[in-house]
Motif scaffolding. Structure first.
Motif, mmCIF file in Angstrom:
data_model
loop_
_atom_site.group_PDB
_atom_site.id
_atom_site.type_symbol
_atom_site.label_atom_id
_atom_site.label_comp_id
_atom_site.label_asym_id
_atom_site.label_seq_id
_atom_site.Cartn_x
_atom_site.Cartn_y
_atom_site.Cartn_z
ATOM 1 N N PRO A 268 7.302 -0.831 -8.295
ATOM 2 C CA PRO A 268 8.213 -0.122 -9.204
ATOM 3 C C PRO A 268 8.308 -0.774 -10.594
ATOM 4 O O PRO A 268 8.375 -0.064 -11.601
ATOM 5 C CB PRO A 268 9.548 -0.142 -8.467
ATOM 6 N N GLY A 269 8.286 -2.078 -10.674
ATOM 7 C CA GLY A 269 8.301 -2.757 -11.968
ATOM 8 C C GLY A 269 7.011 -2.543 -12.745
ATOM 9 O O GLY A 269 7.026 -2.347 -13.958
ATOM 10 N N VAL A 270 5.880 -2.548 -12.029
ATOM 11 C CA VAL A 270 4.592 -2.286 -12.666
ATOM 12 C C VAL A 270 4.570 -0.842 -13.169
ATOM 13 O O VAL A 270 4.152 -0.569 -14.301
ATOM 14 C CB VAL A 270 3.424 -2.541 -11.682
ATOM 15 N N HIS A 271 5.050 0.066 -12.353
ATOM 16 C CA HIS A 271 5.096 1.487 -12.719
ATOM 17 C C HIS A 271 5.916 1.685 -13.996
ATOM 18 O O HIS A 271 5.501 2.426 -14.898
ATOM 19 C CB HIS A 271 5.675 2.288 -11.553
ATOM 20 N N ALA A 272 7.050 1.044 -14.081
ATOM 21 C CA ALA A 272 7.892 1.169 -15.280
ATOM 22 C C ALA A 272 7.132 0.699 -16.520
ATOM 23 O O ALA A 272 7.215 1.324 -17.586
ATOM 24 C CB ALA A 272 9.181 0.375 -15.109
ATOM 25 N N LEU B 89 -5.069 1.530 -7.912
ATOM 26 C CA LEU B 89 -5.423 2.941 -8.107
ATOM 27 C C LEU B 89 -4.631 3.846 -7.161
ATOM 28 O O LEU B 89 -4.197 4.928 -7.554
ATOM 29 C CB LEU B 89 -6.919 3.156 -7.887
ATOM 30 N N GLU B 90 -4.454 3.417 -5.927
ATOM 31 C CA GLU B 90 -3.691 4.218 -4.963
ATOM 32 C C GLU B 90 -2.253 4.398 -5.421
ATOM 33 O O GLU B 90 -1.684 5.476 -5.299
ATOM 34 C CB GLU B 90 -3.739 3.569 -3.580
ATOM 35 N N ARG B 91 -1.671 3.362 -5.951
ATOM 36 C CA ARG B 91 -0.292 3.466 -6.426
ATOM 37 C C ARG B 91 -0.206 4.259 -7.733
ATOM 38 O O ARG B 91 0.715 5.049 -7.924
ATOM 39 C CB ARG B 91 0.326 2.071 -6.594
ATOM 40 N N VAL B 92 -1.170 4.095 -8.640
ATOM 41 C CA VAL B 92 -1.198 4.861 -9.876
ATOM 42 C C VAL B 92 -1.366 6.350 -9.563
ATOM 43 O O VAL B 92 -0.849 7.208 -10.272
ATOM 44 C CB VAL B 92 -2.323 4.359 -10.824
ATOM 45 N N ASP B 93 -2.033 6.664 -8.469
ATOM 46 C CA ASP B 93 -2.255 8.049 -8.066
ATOM 47 C C ASP B 93 -0.944 8.829 -7.939
ATOM 48 O O ASP B 93 -0.908 10.037 -8.182
ATOM 49 C CB ASP B 93 -3.027 8.086 -6.747
ATOM 50 N N ALA B 94 0.145 8.148 -7.603
ATOM 51 C CA ALA B 94 1.444 8.825 -7.483
ATOM 52 C C ALA B 94 1.888 9.426 -8.806
ATOM 53 O O ALA B 94 2.666 10.386 -8.828
ATOM 54 C CB ALA B 94 2.498 7.845 -6.966
ATOM 55 N N MET B 95 1.380 8.896 -9.919
ATOM 56 C CA MET B 95 1.772 9.411 -11.232
ATOM 57 C C MET B 95 1.299 10.839 -11.455
ATOM 58 O O MET B 95 1.828 11.549 -12.303
ATOM 59 C CB MET B 95 1.256 8.489 -12.341
ATOM 60 N N LEU B 96 0.312 11.283 -10.671
ATOM 61 C CA LEU B 96 -0.180 12.648 -10.802
ATOM 62 C C LEU B 96 0.901 13.667 -10.462
ATOM 63 O O LEU B 96 0.962 14.737 -11.058
ATOM 64 C CB LEU B 96 -1.399 12.852 -9.894
ATOM 65 N N PRO C 121 0.837 -1.200 0.000
ATOM 66 C CA PRO C 121 0.000 0.000 0.000
ATOM 67 C C PRO C 121 0.871 1.250 0.000
ATOM 68 O O PRO C 121 2.021 1.221 0.432
ATOM 69 C CB PRO C 121 -0.793 -0.114 1.305
ATOM 70 N N GLY C 122 0.318 2.332 -0.501
ATOM 71 C CA GLY C 122 1.054 3.588 -0.481
ATOM 72 C C GLY C 122 0.714 4.448 -1.666
ATOM 73 O O GLY C 122 0.059 4.015 -2.611
ATOM 74 N N GLY C 123 1.161 5.679 -1.625
ATOM 75 C CA GLY C 123 0.897 6.641 -2.685
ATOM 76 C C GLY C 123 2.180 7.090 -3.348
ATOM 77 O O GLY C 123 2.361 8.272 -3.605
ATOM 78 N N THR C 124 3.063 6.141 -3.634
ATOM 79 C CA THR C 124 4.353 6.455 -4.237
ATOM 80 C C THR C 124 4.692 5.432 -5.308
ATOM 81 O O THR C 124 4.220 4.298 -5.262
ATOM 82 C CB THR C 124 5.462 6.483 -3.163
ATOM 83 N N SER C 125 5.510 5.840 -6.261
ATOM 84 C CA SER C 125 5.986 4.902 -7.274
ATOM 85 C C SER C 125 7.256 4.190 -6.820
ATOM 86 O O SER C 125 7.675 3.216 -7.430
ATOM 87 C CB SER C 125 6.252 5.641 -8.591
ATOM 88 N N GLU C 126 7.854 4.707 -5.769
ATOM 89 C CA GLU C 126 9.061 4.100 -5.199
ATOM 90 C C GLU C 126 8.673 2.871 -4.386
ATOM 91 O O GLU C 126 7.541 2.765 -3.914
ATOM 92 C CB GLU C 126 9.786 5.111 -4.307
ATOM 93 N N PRO C 127 9.606 1.935 -4.164
ATOM 94 C CA PRO C 127 9.276 0.774 -3.345
ATOM 95 C C PRO C 127 8.916 1.198 -1.916
ATOM 96 O O PRO C 127 9.550 2.080 -1.349
ATOM 97 C CB PRO C 127 10.543 -0.073 -3.353
ATOM 98 N N VAL C 128 7.890 0.583 -1.392
ATOM 99 C CA VAL C 128 7.450 0.865 -0.031
ATOM 100 C C VAL C 128 8.182 -0.042 0.950
ATOM 101 O O VAL C 128 8.477 0.353 2.070
ATOM 102 C CB VAL C 128 5.924 0.702 0.098
ATOM 103 N N ASP C 129 8.486 -1.258 0.519
ATOM 104 C CA ASP C 129 9.218 -2.200 1.362
ATOM 105 C C ASP C 129 9.952 -3.194 0.458
ATOM 106 O O ASP C 129 9.785 -3.179 -0.756
ATOM 107 C CB ASP C 129 8.280 -2.918 2.340
#
Length: 177
Positions: free
Chosen positions: A38-42, A69-76, A24-32
């Motif tokens: 991060p691979g999905v984001h790329a 959706l929460e993780r994609v939100d970081a792309m904003l 969980p989280g609102g960042t594209s960086e690894p949370v843990d």
């Protein structure tokens, strides 16, 4: 829908978020350690079309779809070299399955989130299969409604691809300051 996109010459990459460790989280960086995001984001940054699929759970999207959706939100808050948010010039759609009512609500919830972060949602960029209220068979175990779901999936594919091609030819610029 995937079959139609491939027929139209689109390279389709299917990721099952439920099979990945997405923290969980609102960042594209690894949370843990082990966070697969991060691979999905790329891969998202390399794509032009994003489709989120979800079952209907208690009348809403699944917790896994919500986490995506929460993780994609970081792309904003991420921008490209021209100052456009990371989701700009990406087209999105939704696929919903379930054994209860609520498919349109799930579509609304997911598309609203995707629009909020800058994705372009064409008209009728969704399809669903819904067995109706109560327990019942899954899509693969039933025959009812397949033709309609497949037909709307093909329309969804055509609509998303048409808009993706238009955006590729004439990308949206950055938002006004």
């Amino acid at each position: 829908m995937v079959e139609q996109l491939r027929k139209d010459g689109v390279d389709v990459d299917v990721l099952r978020a439920v099979d990945l460790d997405i923290a969980p989280g609102g960042t594209s960086e690894p949370v843990d350690d082990g966070d697969a995001w991060p691979g999905v984001h790329a891969r998202l940054l390399e794509s032009q079309i994003l489709v989120i699929a979800s079952p209907t759970w208690l009348g809403g999207p699944s917790s896994v779809a919500q986490r995506v959706l929460e993780r994609v939100d970081a792309m904003l808050s991420e921008t490209d070299e021209e100052g456009r948010p990371g989701a700009y010039n990406r087209v999105a759609g939704v696929v919903v399955t379930g054994n209860e009512d609520g498919a349109h609500h799930v579509i609304d919830e997911i598309t609203r989130g995707l629009e909020d972060i800058g994705c372009t949602i064409p008209g009728q960029a969704w399809t669903y299969w819904n067995q109706g209220p109560g327990p019942g068979p899954s899509f693969l175990d039933a025959e009812r409604g397949h033709d309609w779901s497949r037909s709307t999936g093909r329309a969804m594919s055509a609509n998303m691809l048409g808009v993706a091609r238009a955006l590729a030819a004439r990308p949206r610029g950055p938002p006004p300051p």
